[in-house]
Scaffold this motif. Structure first.
Motif, PDB file in Angstrom:
ATOM      1  N   LEU A   1      47.069  24.926  45.534  1.00  0.00           N
ATOM      2  CA  LEU A   1      45.802  25.577  45.859  1.00  0.00           C
ATOM      3  C   LEU A   1      46.008  26.756  46.802  1.00  0.00           C
ATOM      4  O   LEU A   1      45.284  27.744  46.746  1.00  0.00           O
ATOM      5  N   ARG A   2      47.011  26.670  47.678  1.00  0.00           N
ATOM      6  CA  ARG A   2      47.301  27.771  48.599  1.00  0.00           C
ATOM      7  C   ARG A   2      47.929  28.958  47.892  1.00  0.00           C
ATOM      8  O   ARG A   2      47.626  30.099  48.208  1.00  0.00           O
ATOM      9  N   ILE A   3      48.841  28.696  46.942  1.00  0.00           N
ATOM     10  CA  ILE A   3      49.586  29.808  46.346  1.00  0.00           C
ATOM     11  C   ILE A   3      48.941  30.369  45.087  1.00  0.00           C
ATOM     12  O   ILE A   3      49.304  31.455  44.662  1.00  0.00           O
ATOM     13  N   SER A   4      47.991  29.674  44.488  1.00  0.00           N
ATOM     14  CA  SER A   4      47.374  30.178  43.268  1.00  0.00           C
ATOM     15  C   SER A   4      46.305  31.206  43.620  1.00  0.00           C
ATOM     16  O   SER A   4      45.639  31.095  44.643  1.00  0.00           O
ATOM     17  N   PRO A   5      46.123  32.208  42.768  1.00  0.00           N
ATOM     18  CA  PRO A   5      45.099  33.213  43.057  1.00  0.00           C
ATOM     19  C   PRO A   5      43.708  32.626  42.876  1.00  0.00           C
ATOM     20  O   PRO A   5      43.506  31.710  42.086  1.00  0.00           O
ATOM     21  N   PRO A   6      42.741  33.152  43.616  1.00  0.00           N
ATOM     22  CA  PRO A   6      41.374  32.632  43.471  1.00  0.00           C
ATOM     23  C   PRO A   6      40.814  32.994  42.102  1.00  0.00           C
ATOM     24  O   PRO A   6      41.152  34.040  41.541  1.00  0.00           O
ATOM     25  N   PRO A   7      39.973  32.158  41.543  1.00  0.00           N
ATOM     26  CA  PRO A   7      39.404  32.454  40.220  1.00  0.00           C
ATOM     27  C   PRO A   7      38.449  33.627  40.293  1.00  0.00           C
ATOM     28  O   PRO A   7      37.766  33.831  41.296  1.00  0.00           O
ATOM     29  N   GLU A   8      38.386  34.384  39.216  1.00  0.00           N
ATOM     30  CA  GLU A   8      37.474  35.518  39.162  1.00  0.00           C
ATOM     31  C   GLU A   8      36.091  35.026  38.740  1.00  0.00           C
ATOM     32  O   GLU A   8      35.964  34.230  37.811  1.00  0.00           O
ATOM     33  N   ALA A   9      35.069  35.543  39.386  1.00  0.00           N
ATOM     34  CA  ALA A   9      33.706  35.110  39.075  1.00  0.00           C
ATOM     35  C   ALA A   9      33.260  35.654  37.720  1.00  0.00           C
ATOM     36  O   ALA A   9      32.547  34.990  36.983  1.00  0.00           O
ATOM     37  N   THR A  10      33.703  36.859  37.370  1.00  0.00           N
ATOM     38  CA  THR A  10      33.255  37.451  36.112  1.00  0.00           C
ATOM     39  C   THR A  10      33.892  36.768  34.916  1.00  0.00           C
ATOM     40  O   THR A  10      33.295  36.714  33.846  1.00  0.00           O
ATOM     41  N   ALA A  11      35.087  36.230  35.081  1.00  0.00           N
ATOM     42  CA  ALA A  11      35.752  35.568  33.955  1.00  0.00           C
ATOM     43  C   ALA A  11      34.979  34.319  33.540  1.00  0.00           C
ATOM     44  O   ALA A  11      34.843  34.030  32.362  1.00  0.00           O
ATOM     45  N   GLY A  12      34.446  33.589  34.495  1.00  0.00           N
ATOM     46  CA  GLY A  12      33.676  32.394  34.173  1.00  0.00           C
ATOM     47  C   GLY A  12      32.378  32.725  33.467  1.00  0.00           C
ATOM     48  O   GLY A  12      31.958  32.034  32.549  1.00  0.00           O
ATOM     49  N   GLU A  13      31.726  33.802  33.900  1.00  0.00           N
ATOM     50  CA  GLU A  13      30.479  34.190  33.246  1.00  0.00           C
ATOM     51  C   GLU A  13      30.745  34.652  31.822  1.00  0.00           C
ATOM     52  O   GLU A  13      30.012  34.335  30.909  1.00  0.00           O
ATOM     53  N   ARG A  14      31.818  35.418  31.631  1.00  0.00           N
ATOM     54  CA  ARG A  14      32.128  35.918  30.296  1.00  0.00           C
ATOM     55  C   ARG A  14      32.531  34.765  29.381  1.00  0.00           C
ATOM     56  O   ARG A  14      32.179  34.748  28.210  1.00  0.00           O
ATOM     57  N   THR A  15      33.245  33.792  29.914  1.00  0.00           N
ATOM     58  CA  THR A  15      33.617  32.640  29.108  1.00  0.00           C
ATOM     59  C   THR A  15      32.376  31.889  28.658  1.00  0.00           C
ATOM     60  O   THR A  15      32.301  31.434  27.526  1.00  0.00           O
ATOM     61  N   GLY A  16      31.388  31.779  29.516  1.00  0.00           N
ATOM     62  CA  GLY A  16      30.146  31.128  29.136  1.00  0.00           C
ATOM     63  C   GLY A  16      29.426  31.887  28.038  1.00  0.00           C
ATOM     64  O   GLY A  16      28.874  31.295  27.112  1.00  0.00           O
ATOM     65  N   GLU A  17      29.452  33.221  28.133  1.00  0.00           N
ATOM     66  CA  GLU A  17      28.828  34.017  27.082  1.00  0.00           C
ATOM     67  C   GLU A  17      29.567  33.831  25.758  1.00  0.00           C
ATOM     68  O   GLU A  17      28.943  33.757  24.705  1.00  0.00           O
ATOM     69  N   GLU A  18      30.899  33.760  25.814  1.00  0.00           N
ATOM     70  CA  GLU A  18      31.669  33.540  24.589  1.00  0.00           C
ATOM     71  C   GLU A  18      31.308  32.193  23.968  1.00  0.00           C
ATOM     72  O   GLU A  18      31.174  32.082  22.746  1.00  0.00           O
ATOM     73  N   LEU A  19      31.123  31.190  24.794  1.00  0.00           N
ATOM     74  CA  LEU A  19      30.754  29.874  24.288  1.00  0.00           C
ATOM     75  C   LEU A  19      29.366  29.904  23.645  1.00  0.00           C
ATOM     76  O   LEU A  19      29.153  29.321  22.576  1.00  0.00           O
ATOM     77  N   ILE A  20      28.444  30.612  24.261  1.00  0.00           N
ATOM     78  CA  ILE A  20      27.095  30.717  23.695  1.00  0.00           C
ATOM     79  C   ILE A  20      27.146  31.414  22.346  1.00  0.00           C
ATOM     80  O   ILE A  20      26.498  30.995  21.384  1.00  0.00           O
ATOM     81  N   HIS A  21      27.930  32.509  22.237  1.00  0.00           N
ATOM     82  CA  HIS A  21      28.042  33.205  20.964  1.00  0.00           C
ATOM     83  C   HIS A  21      28.694  32.322  19.908  1.00  0.00           C
ATOM     84  O   HIS A  21      28.304  32.347  18.740  1.00  0.00           O
ATOM     85  N   TYR A  22      29.679  31.530  20.323  1.00  0.00           N
ATOM     86  CA  TYR A  22      30.355  30.647  19.370  1.00  0.00           C
ATOM     87  C   TYR A  22      29.387  29.586  18.851  1.00  0.00           C
ATOM     88  O   TYR A  22      29.326  29.303  17.660  1.00  0.00           O
ATOM     89  N   VAL A  23      28.612  28.990  19.758  1.00  0.00           N
ATOM     90  CA  VAL A  23      27.670  27.950  19.353  1.00  0.00           C
ATOM     91  C   VAL A  23      26.566  28.545  18.487  1.00  0.00           C
ATOM     92  O   VAL A  23      26.098  27.922  17.536  1.00  0.00           O
ATOM     93  N   ALA A  24      26.179  29.785  18.766  1.00  0.00           N
ATOM     94  CA  ALA A  24      25.141  30.439  17.988  1.00  0.00           C
ATOM     95  C   ALA A  24      25.644  30.869  16.612  1.00  0.00           C
ATOM     96  O   ALA A  24      24.864  31.310  15.781  1.00  0.00           O
ATOM     97  N   GLY A  25      26.932  30.746  16.365  1.00  0.00           N
ATOM     98  CA  GLY A  25      27.480  31.076  15.062  1.00  0.00           C
ATOM     99  C   GLY A  25      27.888  32.526  14.931  1.00  0.00           C
ATOM    100  O   GLY A  25      28.021  33.038  13.822  1.00  0.00           O
ATOM    101  N   ARG A  26      28.101  33.201  16.054  1.00  0.00           N
ATOM    102  CA  ARG A  26      28.524  34.598  16.026  1.00  0.00           C
ATOM    103  C   ARG A  26      29.806  34.746  16.836  1.00  0.00           C
ATOM    104  O   ARG A  26      29.828  35.405  17.878  1.00  0.00           O
ATOM    105  N   PRO A  27      30.913  34.144  16.395  1.00  0.00           N
ATOM    106  CA  PRO A  27      32.145  34.227  17.185  1.00  0.00           C
ATOM    107  C   PRO A  27      32.721  35.634  17.244  1.00  0.00           C
ATOM    108  O   PRO A  27      33.488  35.945  18.141  1.00  0.00           O
TER     109      PRO A  27
END
Length: 123
Positions: free
Chosen positions: A63-89
């Motif tokens: 946890l000390r040596i790993s870089p902090p997670p990016e906030a935008t990457a999580g939001e974009r991943t959620g959008e990708e999941l929504i598009h996938y579930v909606a049938g528009r991958p």
């Protein structure tokens, strides 16, 4: 005499609490006199305790040596999941602005193809 009557009244009022405390005291006494000592328990479980300590130390170091997670990457991943579930991958791999422009263009082209809720039908 009044003190004794008051104590007797309190004892009657808190009789269940007193009985519970006496049972707990008896259980602790029996456990300490009949059960194994603390050193016996530690000597039996020392490999487990040692490996758990090493695991917790490794997690702390990672946890000390790993870089902090990016906030935008999580939001974009959620959008990708929504598009996938909606049938528009195919829209999930586009940038968010390009995906919005593409959905507006496809909505205009497929004006007649809508489901009951008014959403464009996926292919």
């Amino acid at each position: 005499m009044a003190i004794q009557e008051r104590l007797l009244g309190l004892a009657v009022e808190f009789r269940f609490h007193i009985l519970g405390a006496a049972a707990l005291a008896a259980a602790v006494f029996l456990l300490l006199s009949v059960g194994p000592s603390f050193t016996t328990v530690v000597s039996f479980f020392w490999p487990l305790l040692l490996s758990t300590g090493f695991l917790l130390a490794a997690v702390a170091v990672l946890l000390r040596i790993s870089p902090p997670p990016e906030a935008t990457a999580g939001e974009r991943t959620g959008e990708e999941l929504i598009h996938y579930v909606a049938g528009r991958p195919e829209e999930a791999h586009q940038e968010p602005q390009a995906a919005e422009e593409g959905s507006e263009a496809s909505a205009g082209e497929n004006e007649g193809e809508r489901d009951e809720e008014g959403h464009p039908k996926s292919q």
